[in-house]
Design a protein around this motif. Sequence first.
Motif, mmCIF file in Angstrom:
data_model
loop_
_atom_site.group_PDB
_atom_site.id
_atom_site.type_symbol
_atom_site.label_atom_id
_atom_site.label_comp_id
_atom_site.label_asym_id
_atom_site.label_seq_id
_atom_site.Cartn_x
_atom_site.Cartn_y
_atom_site.Cartn_z
ATOM 1 N N ILE A 72 51.687 -52.957 -52.858
ATOM 2 C CA ILE A 72 52.346 -52.038 -53.793
ATOM 3 C C ILE A 72 53.470 -51.300 -53.084
ATOM 4 C CG2 ILE A 72 51.997 -49.989 -55.218
ATOM 5 C CD1 ILE A 72 49.178 -50.972 -55.743
ATOM 6 N N ILE A 73 53.189 -50.846 -51.855
ATOM 7 C CA ILE A 73 54.214 -50.113 -51.103
ATOM 8 C C ILE A 73 55.395 -51.032 -50.814
ATOM 9 C CG2 ILE A 73 54.702 -48.978 -48.918
ATOM 10 C CD1 ILE A 73 51.780 -47.992 -48.949
ATOM 11 N N ALA A 74 55.099 -52.306 -50.520
ATOM 12 C CA ALA A 74 56.184 -53.250 -50.228
ATOM 13 C C ALA A 74 57.026 -53.531 -51.459
ATOM 14 C CB ALA A 74 55.597 -54.549 -49.662
ATOM 15 N N ALA A 75 56.392 -53.535 -52.627
ATOM 16 C CA ALA A 75 57.116 -53.846 -53.862
ATOM 17 C C ALA A 75 57.759 -52.630 -54.481
ATOM 18 C CB ALA A 75 56.162 -54.499 -54.877
ATOM 19 N N LEU A 76 57.451 -51.455 -53.966
ATOM 20 C CA LEU A 76 57.983 -50.230 -54.571
ATOM 21 C C LEU A 76 59.504 -50.188 -54.536
ATOM 22 C CD1 LEU A 76 57.278 -47.582 -55.912
ATOM 23 C CD2 LEU A 76 57.107 -46.522 -53.632
ATOM 24 N N LEU A 109 61.831 -49.803 -57.880
ATOM 25 C CA LEU A 109 62.800 -48.718 -58.040
ATOM 26 C C LEU A 109 64.196 -49.287 -58.295
ATOM 27 C CD1 LEU A 109 61.584 -46.273 -55.247
ATOM 28 C CD2 LEU A 109 61.268 -46.050 -57.717
ATOM 29 N N ALA A 110 64.504 -50.358 -57.598
ATOM 30 C CA ALA A 110 65.825 -50.971 -57.797
ATOM 31 C C ALA A 110 65.978 -51.507 -59.223
ATOM 32 C CB ALA A 110 66.033 -52.087 -56.769
ATOM 33 N N VAL A 111 64.906 -52.141 -59.707
ATOM 34 C CA VAL A 111 64.954 -52.647 -61.082
ATOM 35 C C VAL A 111 65.112 -51.511 -62.068
ATOM 36 C CG1 VAL A 111 63.607 -53.826 -62.860
ATOM 37 C CG2 VAL A 111 63.648 -54.726 -60.532
ATOM 38 N N ILE A 112 64.381 -50.414 -61.825
ATOM 39 C CA ILE A 112 64.480 -49.262 -62.731
ATOM 40 C C ILE A 112 65.885 -48.712 -62.719
ATOM 41 C CG2 ILE A 112 63.690 -46.904 -63.141
ATOM 42 C CD1 ILE A 112 60.938 -47.806 -62.086
ATOM 43 N N VAL A 151 68.652 -50.265 -61.955
ATOM 44 C CA VAL A 151 69.549 -51.195 -62.648
ATOM 45 C C VAL A 151 69.419 -51.075 -64.156
ATOM 46 C CG1 VAL A 151 70.016 -53.635 -63.053
ATOM 47 C CG2 VAL A 151 69.627 -52.816 -60.726
ATOM 48 N N LEU A 152 68.182 -50.953 -64.632
ATOM 49 C CA LEU A 152 67.971 -50.796 -66.072
ATOM 50 C C LEU A 152 68.592 -49.520 -66.591
ATOM 51 C CD1 LEU A 152 64.275 -52.036 -66.437
ATOM 52 C CD2 LEU A 152 66.364 -53.241 -67.109
ATOM 53 N N VAL A 153 68.451 -48.426 -65.841
ATOM 54 C CA VAL A 153 69.040 -47.150 -66.273
ATOM 55 C C VAL A 153 70.555 -47.255 -66.291
ATOM 56 C CG1 VAL A 153 69.351 -44.726 -65.637
ATOM 57 C CG2 VAL A 153 67.080 -45.767 -65.522
ATOM 58 N N ILE A 154 71.115 -47.897 -65.247
ATOM 59 C CA ILE A 154 72.574 -48.034 -65.192
ATOM 60 C C ILE A 154 73.067 -48.874 -66.363
ATOM 61 C CG2 ILE A 154 74.460 -49.043 -63.866
ATOM 62 C CD1 ILE A 154 72.965 -48.253 -61.320
ATOM 63 N N ILE A 155 72.328 -49.951 -66.664
ATOM 64 C CA ILE A 155 72.766 -50.827 -67.756
ATOM 65 C C ILE A 155 72.665 -50.123 -69.101
ATOM 66 C CG2 ILE A 155 72.199 -52.937 -69.015
ATOM 67 C CD1 ILE A 155 71.442 -54.167 -66.319
ATOM 68 N N THR A 156 71.539 -49.422 -69.317
ATOM 69 C CA THR A 156 71.328 -48.789 -70.628
ATOM 70 C C THR A 156 72.161 -47.527 -70.805
ATOM 71 O OG1 THR A 156 69.402 -47.614 -69.707
ATOM 72 C CG2 THR A 156 69.009 -49.723 -70.868
#
Length: 510
Positions: A7-11, A15-18, A20-25
């Motif tokens: 989980i720590i490795a994927a965090l 966060l990057a995906v989140i 990117v989604l915020v920037i796109i939306t």
Amino acid sequence: MFDFNLIIAALPIILAVIVVLVIITQGYVKAPPDHAFIISGLRKTPRVLIGRAGIKIPFFEQLDKLYLGQITVDIKTDEYIPTNDFINVMVDAVAKVRVADDEERMKLAMRNFLNKEPAKIASDLQDSLQGNMREIIGTLTLRAINTDRDSFSDQVMTKASKDMEKLGIDILSCNIQNVTDEHGLIQDLGMDNTSKIRKDASIAKAEAERDIAIAQAAADNAANDARVIAETEIAQKNNELAIKKAELMKASDTKKAEADAAYEIQKQEQERTIQTATVNAQIARAEREAELRKQEVAVQQQALEAEINKKADADRYAIEQAAAAGLTKRQREAEAKKYEQEQEALAQKALAEAQKYSMLQEAEGIRAKGEAEAAAIRAKALAEAEGMEKKAEAYQKYDKAAMAEMMISVLPEIAGKIAEPLAAIDKITIIGGNGDTDNGVSTIAGNVPVVMAKLFESMKETTGVDLAEIMKADTYDAKVTRNVNLTGAPDIILGSETGQNSSGADQTQP
């Protein structure tokens, strides 16, 4: 159990995906063709989007808008302005402007008109354009302003272009709408021109009327010549027409006379044909009437014969029905008599039983007497019943003989019924024959025996009884040659219990 290391490795990826989604939306923008979207904040030089999409980083970049469409600016002067010839005028003009499309001047427009509506931009440009138009009005005369408005508007555009370039604006067009002066000099100049125009128009009108009069005279002369020529030709044509009509009338009268003569001849021939056809028709009608009268006589004769035959058939049918009714009546009477005798026997038997019961109640001695009487009554009833049975058997055995006796008994009545129509005849008209009246009457009277003979044949076919043979039973031929004997039948029919011959009547021996 969850793997916290995973989980720590994927965090960071999450966060990057989140992000990117915020920037796109939240940061996705798309500029229309008539607006420029300016994105500034992270870069030194802002990004300009015109008719395309882009990404704005939220919280770090800012989005501003600049209107690029056409803007209408009203540059009407608010007061009278003196011209080069010192005449105060008021000018109403309209200018079409827009933001420049090159990068340098667009940056100037961003500084001056960013995020402003088109009406606000027009209001900011109105003062500068009005000042430029005032300067141009001071350099022109009143006549030049009215007569050459295109040059006036071009000078205004050239003068204002320098100021508009400093603001990042392009002038597309400038049109002079209206020019007015303070003392009505423009109207006076118009009146002068009007008088000149009227003068020129009057001269042109007089010259035109002169030319028209000359042309009218020439036309009248030519028309008169043409009318004389036309009338002469018309007169000649009328004479030729009259001569032609006279010739045609003469030919027509000749043909008419010939046609009248031919018509009279044809009429006389048709009258002769009609008279001949009329005579022939009368002869044919007379022949048809004679033939019709012959047919009517034949029809009347056939109708009379049919009436006589119909009457004879009706009488014969009535005789047959009467004979059948008489036979049925006698049979019913015999059956009723038998039924009454049976009922009487039953009643007597019942009375005997009742008397027997009464005697038993009175005394024992009387019972014996009652039994004797009952026995006697029973014997009598049995004898009567036996006699009725023998009579029924006799009816069955001598059925034809009994029917023959009944039929013979009604023959006189039948003959009288057949002769009744002859008694009702008042007058007889005989059609046909040899003219002998007595012979015709005898022919009609002779129908009675004929009808009787047909009746005997019908009864023989219906009941099987031959009355002719029965009536000949007493003849020598019947007794000797054919051995016919009807002994005993009348007694049985009359109701005798014993009869003369227990075996019934002797049937006809063939």
